[in-house]
Design a protein around this motif. Structure first.
Motif, mmCIF file in Angstrom:
data_model
loop_
_atom_site.group_PDB
_atom_site.id
_atom_site.type_symbol
_atom_site.label_atom_id
_atom_site.label_comp_id
_atom_site.label_asym_id
_atom_site.label_seq_id
_atom_site.Cartn_x
_atom_site.Cartn_y
_atom_site.Cartn_z
ATOM 1 N N GLU A 73 0.833 -1.208 0.000
ATOM 2 C CA GLU A 73 0.000 0.000 0.000
ATOM 3 C C GLU A 73 0.865 1.256 0.000
ATOM 4 O OE1 GLU A 73 -2.642 -0.298 3.322
ATOM 5 O OE2 GLU A 73 -3.624 -2.094 2.525
ATOM 6 N N MET A 74 1.960 1.235 0.779
ATOM 7 C CA MET A 74 2.864 2.380 0.809
ATOM 8 C C MET A 74 3.480 2.608 -0.581
ATOM 9 S SD MET A 74 6.486 2.859 2.767
ATOM 10 C CE MET A 74 7.217 1.724 1.610
ATOM 11 N N LEU A 75 3.909 1.546 -1.232
ATOM 12 C CA LEU A 75 4.475 1.672 -2.583
ATOM 13 C C LEU A 75 3.436 2.214 -3.559
ATOM 14 C CD1 LEU A 75 6.556 -1.615 -2.898
ATOM 15 C CD2 LEU A 75 7.424 0.718 -2.692
ATOM 16 N N ASP A 76 2.188 1.796 -3.393
ATOM 17 C CA ASP A 76 1.122 2.238 -4.286
ATOM 18 C C ASP A 76 0.844 3.736 -4.149
ATOM 19 O OD1 ASP A 76 -0.761 1.499 -6.293
ATOM 20 O OD2 ASP A 76 -2.345 1.846 -4.799
ATOM 21 N N ARG A 77 1.035 4.287 -2.939
ATOM 22 C CA ARG A 77 0.775 5.717 -2.707
ATOM 23 C C ARG A 77 1.897 6.615 -3.215
ATOM 24 N NH1 ARG A 77 -0.885 3.741 2.396
ATOM 25 N NH2 ARG A 77 1.085 4.436 3.269
ATOM 26 N N ARG A 78 3.063 6.064 -3.491
ATOM 27 C CA ARG A 78 4.202 6.878 -3.934
ATOM 28 C C ARG A 78 3.936 7.440 -5.323
ATOM 29 N NH1 ARG A 78 9.789 6.095 -1.349
ATOM 30 N NH2 ARG A 78 9.031 5.569 0.701
ATOM 31 N N THR A 79 4.105 8.757 -5.464
ATOM 32 C CA THR A 79 3.895 9.378 -6.775
ATOM 33 C C THR A 79 5.207 9.631 -7.494
ATOM 34 O OG1 THR A 79 3.855 11.516 -5.686
ATOM 35 C CG2 THR A 79 1.729 10.489 -6.136
ATOM 36 N N PHE A 80 6.301 9.775 -6.758
ATOM 37 C CA PHE A 80 7.599 10.009 -7.368
ATOM 38 C C PHE A 80 8.590 8.978 -6.866
ATOM 39 C CE2 PHE A 80 5.624 14.139 -7.676
ATOM 40 C CZ PHE A 80 5.918 14.484 -8.990
ATOM 41 N N TRP A 81 9.478 8.591 -7.737
ATOM 42 C CA TRP A 81 10.513 7.633 -7.385
ATOM 43 C C TRP A 81 11.851 8.295 -7.639
ATOM 44 C CZ3 TRP A 81 9.474 2.701 -5.581
ATOM 45 C CH2 TRP A 81 8.109 2.400 -5.498
ATOM 46 N N CYS A 82 12.767 8.134 -6.734
ATOM 47 C CA CYS A 82 14.084 8.749 -6.833
ATOM 48 C C CYS A 82 15.154 7.668 -6.824
ATOM 49 C CB CYS A 82 14.306 9.706 -5.660
ATOM 50 S SG CYS A 82 15.971 10.328 -5.572
ATOM 51 N N ILE A 83 15.977 7.667 -7.873
ATOM 52 C CA ILE A 83 17.128 6.780 -7.902
ATOM 53 C C ILE A 83 18.295 7.612 -7.383
ATOM 54 C CG2 ILE A 83 18.641 5.390 -9.359
ATOM 55 C CD1 ILE A 83 16.221 5.326 -11.353
#
Length: 178
Positions: A159-169
């Motif tokens: 659920e936490m991953l699903d709520r993420r709108t931006f991903w940072c490498i």
């Protein structure tokens, strides 16, 4: 007078000759949290970055990775540690320019590094941000293959991953991301 009276105004930068800075409203600046007027350092804090982004301002970073002023800060500050001799140099520059109204000791609430117990300076760094469903789906698929104890924690993490709108490498945390 109120801050709104200063809207669309500008001021001269106190240490960089010829540089003019606009006076901008910001929701995080209030009369109950200081004077109501503050400097903005877009490369050194999330609220300042948000204001700068909203007004399409550059996010110049005058501090290097080691906490020293860069050449862009000017010859008087270049290679001086921000939290040590750099701080004293800025005070002397303001005094010399007749721009220092008051000086007093202040204990700043810097975040501290848990390993070194020293204050940290928040600064912008190069990162790559992506906003794609492919990355999110790959992360969720990978998590489903991990043995998690207790198993009930998997759903919360998904659920936490699903709520993420931006991903940072990011390569800022070589010891791993908690």
């Amino acid at each position: 007078f109120s801050g709104a009276d200063l809207a669309d105004g500008s001021c001269a930068h106190p240490t960089i000759p010829g540089r003019v800075s606009p006076l901008l409203p910001a929701n995080h600046v209030t009369m109950t949290k200081g004077t109501g007027l503050v400097h903005t350092a877009p490369a050194h804090g999330m609220e300042d970055y948000s204001v700068a982004s909203h007004h399409q301002l550059p996010t110049d970073c005058l501090v290097d990775e080691s906490g020293y002023f860069t050449e862009a800060a000017g010859p008087e500050l270049k290679n001086k540690n921000v939290l040590e001799e750099g701080n004293e140099a800025v005070i002397k520059m303001l005094q010399a320019a007749g721009s220092l109204l008051k000086e007093e000791k202040y204990v700043h609430s810097y975040p501290y590094d848990w390993r070194t117990k020293k204050p940290m300076i928040i600064r912008a760094s190069k990162q790559w941000f992506v906003n794609t469903a492919d990355v999110k789906a790959a992360a969720q698929d990978a998590l489903k293959k991990v043995k998690v104890i207790p198993t009930s924690a998997v759903n919360r993490m998904l659920e936490m991953l699903d709520r993420r709108t931006f991903w940072c490498i990011s390569r800022q945390r070589c010891w791993g991301v908690p």
